[in-house]
Design an enzyme around this catalytic site. Structure first.
Site, PDB file in Angstrom:
ATOM      1  N   HIS A 110      47.392  35.938  35.343  1.00 53.46           N
ATOM      2  CA  HIS A 110      46.445  36.574  34.420  1.00 53.46           C
ATOM      3  C   HIS A 110      45.600  37.617  35.160  1.00 53.46           C
ATOM      4  O   HIS A 110      45.443  38.752  34.689  1.00 53.46           O
ATOM      5  CB  HIS A 110      45.563  35.474  33.800  1.00 53.46           C
ATOM      6  CG  HIS A 110      44.471  35.973  32.905  1.00 53.46           C
ATOM      7  ND1 HIS A 110      44.411  35.676  31.559  1.00 53.46           N
ATOM      8  CD2 HIS A 110      43.370  36.735  33.162  1.00 53.46           C
ATOM      9  CE1 HIS A 110      43.338  36.254  31.041  1.00 53.46           C
ATOM     10  NE2 HIS A 110      42.692  36.892  31.980  1.00 53.46           N
ATOM     11  N   GLU A 111      45.064  37.231  36.330  1.00 55.42           N
ATOM     12  CA  GLU A 111      44.194  38.154  37.073  1.00 55.42           C
ATOM     13  C   GLU A 111      45.001  39.325  37.640  1.00 55.42           C
ATOM     14  O   GLU A 111      44.526  40.463  37.653  1.00 55.42           O
ATOM     15  CB  GLU A 111      43.457  37.421  38.203  1.00 55.42           C
ATOM     16  CG  GLU A 111      42.571  36.256  37.763  1.00 55.42           C
ATOM     17  CD  GLU A 111      41.602  36.599  36.644  1.00 55.42           C
ATOM     18  OE1 GLU A 111      41.176  37.764  36.548  1.00 55.42           O
ATOM     19  OE2 GLU A 111      41.285  35.704  35.849  1.00 55.42           O
ATOM     20  N   GLY A 138      38.493  32.677  36.790  1.00 55.53           N
ATOM     21  CA  GLY A 138      39.022  33.806  37.537  1.00 55.53           C
ATOM     22  C   GLY A 138      38.332  35.092  37.108  1.00 55.53           C
ATOM     23  O   GLY A 138      37.834  35.191  35.977  1.00 55.53           O
ATOM     24  N   HIS A 172      45.367  42.012  35.228  1.00 57.91           N
ATOM     25  CA  HIS A 172      44.184  42.888  35.154  1.00 57.91           C
ATOM     26  C   HIS A 172      44.298  44.050  36.145  1.00 57.91           C
ATOM     27  O   HIS A 172      43.855  45.167  35.857  1.00 57.91           O
ATOM     28  CB  HIS A 172      42.905  42.108  35.499  1.00 57.91           C
ATOM     29  CG  HIS A 172      42.325  41.334  34.350  1.00 57.91           C
ATOM     30  ND1 HIS A 172      41.898  41.931  33.187  1.00 57.91           N
ATOM     31  CD2 HIS A 172      42.067  40.012  34.200  1.00 57.91           C
ATOM     32  CE1 HIS A 172      41.418  41.001  32.370  1.00 57.91           C
ATOM     33  NE2 HIS A 172      41.511  39.825  32.960  1.00 57.91           N
ATOM     34  N   GLN A 214      37.288  44.019  35.986  1.00 58.58           N
ATOM     35  CA  GLN A 214      36.431  43.393  34.973  1.00 58.58           C
ATOM     36  C   GLN A 214      34.946  43.635  35.252  1.00 58.58           C
ATOM     37  O   GLN A 214      34.115  43.457  34.357  1.00 58.58           O
ATOM     38  CB  GLN A 214      36.689  41.881  34.894  1.00 58.58           C
ATOM     39  CG  GLN A 214      38.052  41.538  34.310  1.00 58.58           C
ATOM     40  CD  GLN A 214      38.213  40.043  34.181  1.00 58.58           C
ATOM     41  OE1 GLN A 214      38.590  39.367  35.131  1.00 58.58           O
ATOM     42  NE2 GLN A 214      37.914  39.496  33.012  1.00 58.58           N
ATOM     43  N   CYS A 226      39.716  34.936  28.188  1.00 57.08           N
ATOM     44  CA  CYS A 226      39.357  35.925  29.211  1.00 57.08           C
ATOM     45  C   CYS A 226      37.893  36.309  29.051  1.00 57.08           C
ATOM     46  O   CYS A 226      37.427  36.511  27.926  1.00 57.08           O
ATOM     47  CB  CYS A 226      40.246  37.161  29.037  1.00 57.08           C
ATOM     48  SG  CYS A 226      39.904  38.476  30.212  1.00 57.08           S
ATOM     49  N   LEU A 227      37.181  36.423  30.162  1.00 57.81           N
ATOM     50  CA  LEU A 227      35.759  36.794  30.100  1.00 57.81           C
ATOM     51  C   LEU A 227      35.567  38.190  29.515  1.00 57.81           C
ATOM     52  O   LEU A 227      34.494  38.499  28.998  1.00 57.81           O
ATOM     53  CB  LEU A 227      35.136  36.720  31.500  1.00 57.81           C
ATOM     54  CG  LEU A 227      35.070  35.318  32.121  1.00 57.81           C
ATOM     55  CD1 LEU A 227      34.534  35.392  33.544  1.00 57.81           C
ATOM     56  CD2 LEU A 227      34.221  34.364  31.286  1.00 57.81           C
TER      57      LEU A 227
HETATM   58 ZN    ZN Z   1      40.982  38.050  32.100  1.00 63.78          ZN
END
Ligand code: ZN
Length: 153
Positions: free
Chosen positions: A130-131, A46, A134, A51, A88-89
């Site tokens: 999660h997204e 995701g 963000h 991000q 998480c990226l």
């Molecule tokens: Zn993330």
């Protein structure tokens, strides 16, 4: 398509409350394409627009059920709860145990501007939550019950 630079924890854009998308145009579609490519290249499941430095309510997810693009997503129903490991990226090499709803129903617009509603469970439901966090300036490390460092899950 192009790979985008993924912002890391500490970048102010990751703390922003993102603005709604008001126009679905060619530029937004290109951004969605680039976000998907960037997510796949990074082996992520995701990616949210902040991000990649753009504070708008847009996210892409593929947890193995195909690519989903969410424009202006909102969770309209949550059921149950589950604790599982997340990464998480934007927070490389860190993993944490996070409590999330086990099932969520989310409404959003697709790239044709059409309203959609889906109900997701398991990893897909976790990833949606999660997204969406963000988009409200929240990282999983802000809400994790425990955090550990590791090279992989
Ligand atoms: Zn993330």
């Amino acid at each position: 398509m192009a790979l985008l630079d993924i912002k890391k924890a500490g970048a102010p854009v990751l703390k922003e409350i993102c603005a709604p998308v008001d126009k679905i145009d060619a530029k937004l579609k290109r951004l969605m394409d680039d976000m998907a490519e960037t997510m796949y290249e990074a082996n992520g499941v995701g990616l949210a627009a902040p991000q990649v430095g753009i504070p708008i309510r847009l996210m892409v997810i593929d947890t193995g059920e195909g690519l989903f693009e969410f424009i202006n997503p909102t969770i309209v129903k949550k059921e149950g709860s589950e604790i599982d490991t997340e990464g998480c990226l934007s927070v490389p090499q860190i993993f944490g145990e996070v409590e999330r709803a086990a099932q969520v129903t989310v409404e959003f617009q697709n790239r044709r501007g059409k309203m959609q509603r889906i109900t997701a469970q398991g990893l897909f439901a976790r990833c949606i939550q999660h997204e969406l966090d963000h988009l409200d300036g929240r990282l999983f490390i802000d809400i994790a019950k425990s955090i550990r460092r590791g090279d992989n899950e």
